[in-house]
Write an enzyme that holds these catalytic residues in place. Structure first.
Site, short mmCIF file in Angstrom:
data_model
loop_
_atom_site.label_atom_id
_atom_site.label_comp_id
_atom_site.label_asym_id
_atom_site.label_seq_id
_atom_site.Cartn_x
_atom_site.Cartn_y
_atom_site.Cartn_z
N GLU A 551 0.95 -1.09 0.21
CA GLU A 551 0.08 0.08 0.03
C GLU A 551 0.88 1.29 -0.06
OE1 GLU A 551 -3.35 2.38 2.77
OE2 GLU A 551 -2.21 0.56 3.41
N GLN A 562 9.89 20.14 -8.08
CA GLN A 562 9.03 19.37 -9.15
C GLN A 562 9.38 19.64 -10.47
OE1 GLN A 562 4.87 19.99 -7.76
NE2 GLN A 562 5.29 19.05 -5.77
N TYR A 566 11.73 13.94 -10.80
CA TYR A 566 12.03 13.09 -9.56
C TYR A 566 10.87 12.12 -9.21
CZ TYR A 566 15.85 16.47 -8.73
OH TYR A 566 17.17 17.37 -8.74
N GLY A 567 9.80 12.69 -9.42
CA GLY A 567 8.59 11.83 -8.96
C GLY A 567 8.64 10.61 -9.70
N THR A 568 8.97 10.56 -11.12
CA THR A 568 8.91 9.25 -11.87
C THR A 568 9.95 8.48 -11.61
OG1 THR A 568 7.92 10.49 -13.76
CG2 THR A 568 9.09 8.61 -14.27
#
EC number: 2.3.1.48
Length: 813
Positions: A551, A562, A566-568
């Site tokens: 989860e 952003q 970085y998120g990917t």
């Protein structure tokens, strides 16, 4: 070889005719191909040693040493000067009745009597071998080994086209020839008077020092993983084939060719040629050469190793694939910095004594590379440690990677074993040679035209910038968590506080107390993104191994960091971390602002796992959407966009090559201007000339009844196996008999494997059956020279096979 000259300056027999460079003119009729240096590519190769020649020579030596003494004397007499009269200048006995064609093996030849006269001087064979009457069998076997090495080098001299390599082969040929005449041991002299090692510290010691210097602070399990990577690297250097000086001069005209040529000559004499001529003393490249040689080959070697790793990733177990594709590139990048650095301490002579004062790890026992295998990645896969809270997880640490249990003896994992290497290839696939040629262009900046690509293009992948920053060490990824079982690490606690602040700031609608409770909950972990020592993002998650899912609770990156990928990249690291731990499903509740992000990361509203698996486990959020993601363990997610980009470049280059081959240019289609909405593909002018084939036009002749097809194929295969020329192909090729075979042959096949596949009803179509049997013949012809008996057997059996499938009506007559 019967015409060879004396010890001082042996005269070579005339070279083979121009049209047949692979003809072997040896007295033994050897079918061995020349050593690996004869086929060196422009940038060196990573092929196995000897190209199979060492195995063939070993077999011939064993046969000759088991022959009767009279046969041995005959063989040695060819290389022994006549002693009947002082005035006789004959340097070797010549058989007056030579065989018109080379027989199948030496032992099938008629043993010549010692009274047989020499064709040159008319003296008896006994006059040539009188000095060997009281020689022991052991000494005679040693001399016979040198004889076969001389014959092999004789072949290499005539087949080699590179002048520098040919000169070295000829020097070693004369050296061994002289050793036979004088019954001495071959000693390399002359311009190579400097004996191994040629530079200190050696490559092996330098890599030992590198592991000590960069990774000695890590826990033992993480350090053991790095040692496994170092072993793989050293093993490849020991079997790396250097490019010839003339090739290097063309590729890098500004390099120090004289220094490289000296090292190349030493490498041939002490490391390469002794692999297949064991009468010469052999040294490992990593033990006798140092930084100078490593610098000359490292860049191109690194590129080819990584490319080969990507090509062979499907053959590797999951754990080893992650180790090689994710952590090996990082290891090589860090080592590259030390190799080319002017002041790196790993090349200091006193590094050993200095490090021994600061580290409990004995540097001498860090790495001991084996030289027994030729697989590309011979290091064994490593085990994983369950992460304890309060410590960073090595699963996402850039400098180490997976862990191995220290002190535990690991069994050799032959990832290129015949059973594993048997992979069916898609019919009509692009040849591997063409793919490699295109890859060498698109991966070599010097071979690419157009503007510099230092800056990211407008069409770069989302995670490309982040991936580059990670390689440069700008950002790091660590899996962290709190622990109730041990004293918390101060750095980990600081990172956890930083994660709490990032989540609280980026998720203002989430209660801060709730965020704090989950971040510091020992059951939850967080993949932290660290930049300049501070947390700038992370993904908080809880693993449910028994339920088969994880989860994802929080996911955020600070606002000022952003739109940088970085998120990917963060999510890709999390995916690879879970693949290592064999959990292949993600679940998360995404609000309206996060749905777009999760869709880009492969999440969907269609949940693949049963509802009973997660109900009661996952936290439910009002107004949020449940999304799931199923992971593919065969995908290296952190490098996935690079692979896709490379594939696109390959396709583009292949299209350009095809366009260049088609000389005729057709006018554009005008039918669409007249309102035509659609036309058949085959009606496009010139489409067939590009190689396109209509899928529905080929009417299959194979039986529609599966049992009828099975019976037909079984009958054909049995006839092929019963053929007198099928004996070389009955079983898989053994590594001991042909070292390097599975480096040359990527898709091995044999009649035993085909029988098993037929029995298991694998051949659902004639194409699969024909492709496998054709692979048997193609592999044989690729590995063996045209004049060898194996090659001839393959040609005869191939004709027989096609005649049988024509008789069965499977193809047109």
């Amino acid at each position: 070889m019967a015409e060879a000259g004396g010890a001082g300056s042996p005269a070579l027999p005339p070279a083979p005719p121009h049209g047949s460079p692979r003809t072997l003119a040896t007295a033994a009729g050897s079918s061995a191909s020349c050593g690996p240096a004869t086929a060196v590519a422009a940038a060196g190769t990573a092929e196995g040693p000897g190209g199979g020649g060492s195995a063939r020579i070993a077999v011939k030596k064993a046969q000759l040493r088991s022959a009767p003494r009279a046969k041995k004397l005959e063989k040695l007499g060819v290389y022994s000067a006549c002693k009947a009269e002082e005035s006789c200048k004959c340097n070797g006995w010549k058989n007056p009745n030579p065989s018109p064609t080379p027989p199948r093996g030496d032992l099938q030849q008629i043993i010549v009597s010692l009274t047989e006269s020499c064709r040159s001087c008319s003296h008896a064979l006994a006059a040539h071998v009188s000095h060997l009457e009281n020689v022991s069998e052991e000494e005679m076997d040693r001399l016979l080994g040198i004889v076969l090495d001389v014959e092999y080098l004789f072949t290499c001299v005539h087949k080699e086209e590179d002048a520098d390599t040919k000169q070295v082969y000829f020097y070693l040929f004369k050296l061994l020839r002289k050793s036979i005449l004088q019954r001495g041991k071959p000693v390399v002299e002359g311009s190579l008077e400097k004996k191994p090692p040629f530079e200190k510290p050696s490559i092996e010691q330098g890599v030992n020092n590198f592991v000590q210097y960069k990774f000695s602070h890590l826990p033992s399990k993480e350090r053991q993983t790095t040692i496994e990577l170092a072993k793989m690297f050293l093993n490849r250097i020991n079997y790396w084939h250097l490019e010839a000086p003339s090739q290097r001069r063309l590729r890098s005209p500004n390099d120090d060719i004289s220094g490289y040529k000296e090292n190349y000559t030493r490498w041939l004499c002490y490391c390469n040629v002794p692999q297949f001529c064991d009468s010469l003393p052999r040294y490992e490249t990593t033990k006798v050469f140092g930084r100078t040689l490593l610098r000359s080959v490292f860049t191109i070697m690194r590129r080819q190793l990584l490319e080969q790793a990507r090509q062979e990733k499907d053959k590797l177990p999951l754990e080893k694939r992650t180790l090689i594709l994710t952590h090996f590139p990082k290891f090589l990048s860090m080592l590259e910095e030390e190799v080319y650095s002017q002041n790196s301490p790993i090349w200091d002579q006193d590094f050993l004594s200095a490090s021994s004062r600061t580290s409990p790890l004995g540097i001498q026992t860090v790495i001991s590379p084996p030289v027994t295998g030729t697989a590309l990645f011979s290091s064994n896969s490593t085990s994983h440690e369950q992460i304890n809270g309060g410590r960073t997880s090595p699963g996402c640490r850039g400098s180490s990677g997976l862990e191995a249990n220290p002190g535990e003896k690991r069994k050799m994992n032959n990832s290129h074993a015949p059973e594993e290497a048997k992979r069916s290839r898609v019919m009509g696939d692009i040849p591997v040679e063409l793919i490699n040629e295109v890859m060498s262009t698109i991966t070599d900046p010097a071979g690419m035209l157009g503007p510099e690509t230092n800056f990211l293009s407008a069409h770069s992948a989302r995670d490309e910038a982040a991936r580059l920053e990670e390689r440069r060490g700008v950002i790091e990824f660590h899996v962290v968590g709190n622990s109730l079982n041990q004293k918390p690490n101060k750095k980990i606690l600081m990172w956890l506080v930083g994660l709490q602040n990032v989540f609280s700031h980026q998720l203002p609608r989430m209660p801060k107390e709730y965020i704090t409770r989950l971040v510091f909950d020992p059951k939850h972990k967080t993949l932290a993104l660290i930049k300049d020592g501070r947390v700038i993002g992370g993904i908080c998650f809880r693993m449910f191994p028994s339920q088969g899912f994880t989860e994802i609770v929080f996911c955020a990156v600070t606002s000022n960091e952003q739109v940088k990928g970085y998120g990917t990249h963060l999510m890709n690291h999390l995916k690879e971390y879970h693949i290592k731990h064999e959990i292949l499903n993600f679940l998360t509740y995404a609000d309206e602002y996060a749905i777009g992000y999760f869709k880009k990361q492969g999440f969907s509203k269609e949940i693949k796992i049963p509802k009973t698996k997660y109900v009661g486990y996952i936290k439910d959020y009002e107004g949020a959407t449940l999304m799931g993601c199923e992971l593919n363990p065969q995908i290296p997610y952190t490098e996935f966009s690079v692979i896709i980009k490379k594939q696109k470049e390959i396709i583009k280059k292949l299209i350009e090559r095809k366009q260049a081959q088609i000389r005729k240019v057709y006018p554009g289609l005008s039918c669409f201007k007249d309102g035509v909405r659609q036309i058949p593909i085959e009606s496009i002018p010139g489409i067939r000339e590009t190689g396109w084939k209509p899928s529905g036009k080929e009417k299959s002749k194979e039986p529609k009844d599966p049992e009828q097809l099975y019976s037909t194929l079984k009958n054909i295969l049995q006839q092929v196996k019963n053929h007198p020329n099928a004996w070389p192909f009955m079983e898989p090729v053994k590594r001991t008999e042909a070292p390097g075979y599975y480096e040359v042959i990527r898709f091995p096949m044999d009649l035993k494997t085909m029988s098993e596949r037929l029995r298991n009803r694998y051949y659902v179509s004639k194409k699969l059956f024909m492709a496998d049997l054709q692979r048997v013949f193609t592999n044989c012809k690729e590995y063996n020279p045209p004049e060898s008996e194996y090659y001839k057997c393959a040609s005869i059996l191939e004709k027989f096979f096609f005649s049988k499938i024509k008789e069965a009506g499977l193809i047109d007559k």
